[in-house]
Design a protein around this motif. Structure first.
Motif, PDB file in Angstrom:
ATOM      1  N   GLU A 120      17.819  52.339  21.593  1.00 44.73           N
ATOM      2  CA  GLU A 120      16.550  52.787  22.179  1.00 44.73           C
ATOM      3  C   GLU A 120      16.769  54.007  23.076  1.00 44.73           C
ATOM      4  N   LEU A 121      17.848  53.990  23.838  1.00 44.79           N
ATOM      5  CA  LEU A 121      18.132  55.129  24.723  1.00 44.79           C
ATOM      6  C   LEU A 121      18.421  56.397  23.924  1.00 44.79           C
ATOM      7  N   ARG A 122      19.121  56.253  22.804  1.00 49.83           N
ATOM      8  CA  ARG A 122      19.422  57.427  21.984  1.00 49.83           C
ATOM      9  C   ARG A 122      18.151  58.049  21.426  1.00 49.83           C
ATOM     10  N   VAL A 123      17.212  57.201  21.076  1.00 43.99           N
ATOM     11  CA  VAL A 123      15.942  57.709  20.548  1.00 43.99           C
ATOM     12  C   VAL A 123      15.138  58.389  21.655  1.00 43.99           C
ATOM     13  N   ARG A 124      15.139  57.782  22.825  1.00 47.56           N
ATOM     14  CA  ARG A 124      14.291  58.281  23.917  1.00 47.56           C
ATOM     15  C   ARG A 124      14.888  59.485  24.634  1.00 47.56           C
ATOM     16  N   PHE A 125      16.207  59.463  24.896  1.00 44.35           N
ATOM     17  CA  PHE A 125      16.821  60.519  25.705  1.00 44.35           C
ATOM     18  C   PHE A 125      17.822  61.384  24.937  1.00 44.35           C
ATOM     19  N   ALA A 126      18.288  60.907  23.821  1.00 45.47           N
ATOM     20  CA  ALA A 126      19.263  61.616  22.970  1.00 45.47           C
ATOM     21  C   ALA A 126      20.652  61.688  23.591  1.00 45.47           C
ATOM     22  N   ARG A 127      20.804  61.217  24.825  1.00 43.91           N
ATOM     23  CA  ARG A 127      22.116  61.288  25.464  1.00 43.91           C
ATOM     24  C   ARG A 127      22.147  60.325  26.646  1.00 43.91           C
ATOM     25  N   LEU A 128      23.366  60.075  27.134  1.00 41.03           N
ATOM     26  CA  LEU A 128      23.569  59.354  28.385  1.00 41.03           C
ATOM     27  C   LEU A 128      24.650  60.093  29.150  1.00 41.03           C
ATOM     28  N   ASP A 129      24.394  60.376  30.437  1.00 38.40           N
ATOM     29  CA  ASP A 129      25.352  61.135  31.234  1.00 38.40           C
ATOM     30  C   ASP A 129      26.251  60.246  32.080  1.00 38.40           C
ATOM     31  N   VAL A 130      25.685  59.174  32.618  1.00 35.94           N
ATOM     32  CA  VAL A 130      26.449  58.301  33.512  1.00 35.94           C
ATOM     33  C   VAL A 130      26.123  56.846  33.203  1.00 35.94           C
ATOM     34  N   LEU A 131      27.156  56.025  33.059  1.00 30.49           N
ATOM     35  CA  LEU A 131      26.996  54.573  32.980  1.00 30.49           C
ATOM     36  C   LEU A 131      27.630  53.957  34.216  1.00 30.49           C
ATOM     37  N   VAL A 132      26.877  53.110  34.916  1.00 36.10           N
ATOM     38  CA  VAL A 132      27.414  52.357  36.049  1.00 36.10           C
ATOM     39  C   VAL A 132      27.342  50.881  35.701  1.00 36.10           C
ATOM     40  N   ALA A 141      18.326  58.151  41.748  1.00 33.02           N
ATOM     41  CA  ALA A 141      16.923  58.547  41.654  1.00 33.02           C
ATOM     42  C   ALA A 141      16.573  59.558  42.740  1.00 33.02           C
ATOM     43  N   ALA A 142      17.136  59.373  43.938  1.00 33.39           N
ATOM     44  CA  ALA A 142      16.876  60.300  45.038  1.00 33.39           C
ATOM     45  C   ALA A 142      17.415  61.692  44.735  1.00 33.39           C
ATOM     46  N   ASN A 143      18.385  61.763  43.845  1.00 36.42           N
ATOM     47  CA  ASN A 143      18.958  63.046  43.450  1.00 36.42           C
ATOM     48  C   ASN A 143      18.144  63.739  42.364  1.00 36.42           C
ATOM     49  N   GLY A 144      17.127  63.075  41.856  1.00 29.66           N
ATOM     50  CA  GLY A 144      16.315  63.643  40.788  1.00 29.66           C
ATOM     51  C   GLY A 144      16.754  63.243  39.401  1.00 29.66           C
ATOM     52  N   ASP A 145      17.758  62.347  39.305  1.00 29.48           N
ATOM     53  CA  ASP A 145      18.213  61.885  38.003  1.00 29.48           C
ATOM     54  C   ASP A 145      17.240  60.856  37.434  1.00 29.48           C
ATOM     55  N   THR A 146      17.243  60.704  36.125  1.00 22.94           N
ATOM     56  CA  THR A 146      16.451  59.671  35.460  1.00 22.94           C
ATOM     57  C   THR A 146      17.301  58.415  35.353  1.00 22.94           C
ATOM     58  N   VAL A 147      16.822  57.318  35.895  1.00 22.68           N
ATOM     59  CA  VAL A 147      17.613  56.097  35.982  1.00 22.68           C
ATOM     60  C   VAL A 147      17.038  55.019  35.070  1.00 22.68           C
ATOM     61  N   VAL A 148      17.920  54.411  34.287  1.00 26.33           N
ATOM     62  CA  VAL A 148      17.566  53.261  33.465  1.00 26.33           C
ATOM     63  C   VAL A 148      18.155  52.032  34.142  1.00 26.33           C
ATOM     64  N   GLY A 153      20.938  70.423  36.103  1.00 25.16           N
ATOM     65  CA  GLY A 153      19.789  69.642  35.673  1.00 25.16           C
ATOM     66  C   GLY A 153      19.947  68.159  35.946  1.00 25.16           C
ATOM     67  N   ALA A 154      18.857  67.450  35.740  1.00 21.88           N
ATOM     68  CA  ALA A 154      18.834  66.006  35.975  1.00 21.88           C
ATOM     69  C   ALA A 154      19.661  65.279  34.923  1.00 21.88           C
ATOM     70  N   ARG A 155      20.309  64.204  35.341  1.00 19.20           N
ATOM     71  CA  ARG A 155      21.117  63.402  34.436  1.00 19.20           C
ATOM     72  C   ARG A 155      20.366  62.140  34.021  1.00 19.20           C
ATOM     73  N   VAL A 156      20.801  61.552  32.925  1.00 26.10           N
ATOM     74  CA  VAL A 156      20.320  60.241  32.506  1.00 26.10           C
ATOM     75  C   VAL A 156      21.390  59.235  32.905  1.00 26.10           C
ATOM     76  N   VAL A 157      21.020  58.295  33.767  1.00 23.38           N
ATOM     77  CA  VAL A 157      21.964  57.362  34.370  1.00 23.38           C
ATOM     78  C   VAL A 157      21.540  55.934  34.061  1.00 23.38           C
ATOM     79  N   LEU A 158      22.428  55.129  33.509  1.00 22.30           N
ATOM     80  CA  LEU A 158      22.135  53.722  33.249  1.00 22.30           C
ATOM     81  C   LEU A 158      22.917  52.871  34.233  1.00 22.30           C
ATOM     82  N   VAL A 159      22.215  51.968  34.916  1.00 18.05           N
ATOM     83  CA  VAL A 159      22.847  51.079  35.891  1.00 18.05           C
ATOM     84  C   VAL A 159      22.605  49.646  35.464  1.00 18.05           C
TER      85      VAL A 159
END
Length: 538
Positions: free
Chosen positions: A340-352, A294-301, A272-278
């Motif tokens: 805010e991210l915890r409320v919106r996505f409930a998780r974070l998969d990758v931090l860059v 984003a090109a991989n289908g992940d949700t990017v913040v 599945g798609a990941r939540v990624v913060l850059v």
């Protein structure tokens, strides 16, 4: 990453890592030439792969065998694209005073001289775009009692990787290496059964609590040989689960117990798609990283102090992505962001962590304390705050990646604060790898060299730097592109890098290899005196 029709030679192909390498490159669409000693079962293994794959018997310690190997491959396939030097003999575990000189020389012949001759003969035949990947070992990085010949041979292989990378880059041939830690192979199982290895103790010493599966080493080698790694040259990527990042007495993982499933079958891939913060995601390397995920289908913040640029990029990527204006050096702003991210996505998969500022082009004696504090506050403290808050939101499988620069290994005066911040970033990556490995969160650092970014263009326009002057010092021709850093970052966050923890991957064309004189195109103009010490930053 599929690259069909490449011809790939893999030595030591009958062993645990060797078979995984063969399967990985065959699955990638390449034609594999699997080679190993007579009686190793390599011919039967290769026949099972079917045509056009080929199995050959030869001894890597015999120069005449190597020449015959290349002649055979050239005759049958007319070209060679990748050479993987994987053949090796293991450590004898003899005390120094009990080690026979002939046995010592035999290890060097197989593990060091053989790979060198393989690379030499390959270089005479390879075309631009070809790659040599050496399988080294953690034993060549850290000391091991009673493993003198093996450790020395692997350290020598790491050194040869770097020197060949400098020499062959002007011909368009890249050289890189992996340094695996402990890998669960049939040979290791045999050692355990014989009472010669305490694998439970090994697992406790690894922050991730397990040894690697052979596929994890193979997938890393496959990446280094791929087009996505075109600017990775002379780099040695440690794949050790965080072993070298742990500097404490006792055990790194107290919960390690039994044989983990991931050792036997490989870790499960992400679904599945990941939540990624850059952070620093509006421009330059950060923006390229955001686009890659984003090109991989992940949700990017996309987080950046320039909120307008972040919003523009997020809008261009599609509606599901998010932009936030945040100064990462302001703790309250970062805390609010993650709430805010915890409320919106409930998780974070990758931090860059890609936010970076540089100090001014003035001598160190003229730099103010406030300027030094500002650079450290953004580049180092800001990255720490973001990582601290990300950990609270991550689950097992999460990844924290820190983007920095290889100038920390080859410092440039007078960038004292910047270089200090980058050194801090690298060791911060290691500290967190040791701490977070037991809970299933990985960290890694990806370090750029001279990279073409908007900030670099602006500095060049005002005369602060001379990009042209750097090109002769880069073994791989040309200044790096943000997209090359993005590809490496994406790999490190992927399941293919599942045993990379606390390691640093240099994406710099080989800039910090230390070759005297011109490393790249000898026809390019000599750098100016100023350009010799003014670095191009991410």
């Amino acid at each position: 990453m599929k690259q069909a029709e490449r011809v790939v030679i893999i030595t030591g192909a009958a062993g645990g890592i060797g078979r995984a390498l063969v399967n990985a490159f065959a699955a990638d669409g390449g034609t594999v030439v699997a080679v190993d000693l007579p009686g190793s079962g390599i011919l039967e293994f290769a026949r099972g792969l079917g045509l056009p794959h080929l199995g050959l018997e030869f001894d890597v310690s015999r120069e005449e065998d190597i020449v015959a190997l290349y002649n055979r491959v050239e005759t049958q396939f007319a070209r060679i694209d990748v050479v993987v030097n994987n053949a090796a003999v293991g450590p004898s575990m003899d005390a120094t005073v009990d080690t026979n000189v002939d046995a010592f020389r035999r290890v060097l012949a197989v593990n060091l001289i053989g790979p060198y001759v393989m690379a030499r003969e390959a270089a005479r035949r390879l075309e631009p775009g070809a790659v040599i990947v050496n399988v080294a070992s953690l034993a060549g990085v850290v000391g091991n009692p009673k493993r003198n010949a093996y450790a020395a041979s692997k350290a020598g292989l790491i050194s040869i990787t770097k020197s060949l990378a400098c020499e062959l880059a002007p011909r368009g041939i890249r050289v890189a290496a992996v340094a695996p830690g402990y890998v669960h192979t049939p040979m290791v199982e045999q050692l355990e059964r014989a009472g010669a290895a305490d694998l439970a103790a090994v697992r406790r010493r690894v922050p991730m609590g397990r040894m690697a599966h052979a596929d994890e080493i193979a997938r890393t080698v496959r990446f280094l040989a791929s087009r996505d790694a075109d600017y990775i040259n002379g780099s040695v990527l440690t794949v050790d689960g965080g072993w070298t990042s742990f500097n404490q007495p006792g055990n790194a993982n107290l919960s390690a117990d039994g044989t983990p499933r991931a050792e036997l079958f490989g870790p499960a891939g992400h679904v599945g798609a990941r939540v990624v913060l850059v952070t620093g995601g509006a421009n330059g390397i950060g923006a390229a990283v955001a686009r890659r995920f984003a090109a991989n289908g992940d949700t990017v913040v996309i987080v950046d102090k320039d909120g307008a640029a972040a919003a523009k990029l997020a809008g261009s990527l599609g509606g599901k992505h998010m932009a936030k204006s945040v100064d990462v050096a302001v703790e309250s702003d970062v805390v609010a962001l993650f709430e805010e991210l915890r409320v919106r996505f409930a998780r974070l998969d990758v931090l860059v962590n890609a936010t970076v500022v540089v100090d001014s082009f003035v001598p160190g004696l003229q730099q103010t304390t406030d300027e030094i504090k500002r650079v450290l506050d953004v580049n180092l403290t800001g990255a720490f705050i973001c990582a601290r808050e990300a950990i609270k939101t991550m689950r097992a499988g999460g990844v924290i990646l820190n983007v920095g620069t290889t100038h920390t290994f080859l410092p440039f005066a007078p960038r004292h604060a910047y270089e200090a911040s980058q050194a801090g970033i690298e060791i911060l990556t290691r500290c967190m790898a040791a701490e977070l490995g037991p809970v299933g969160i990985r960290t890694a650092a990806v370090m750029s060299g001279h990279t073409s970014t908007p900030a670099v263009a602006q500095s060049a326009n005002v005369g602060s730097i001379a990009p042209k002057g750097f090109r002769p010092s880069i073994p791989v021709a040309g200044i790096g592109k943000p997209e090359e850093m993005a590809d490496a970052t994406f790999f490190l966050a992927s399941p293919d890098a599942s045993y990379v923890n606390g390691s640093t991957l240099c994406v710099n064309g080989g800039t910090c290899l230390g070759d005297a004189g011109f490393a790249g195109d000898r026809d390019q103009e000599q750098p100016t005196k100023a350009a010799q010490w003014l670095p191009i930053m991410p």
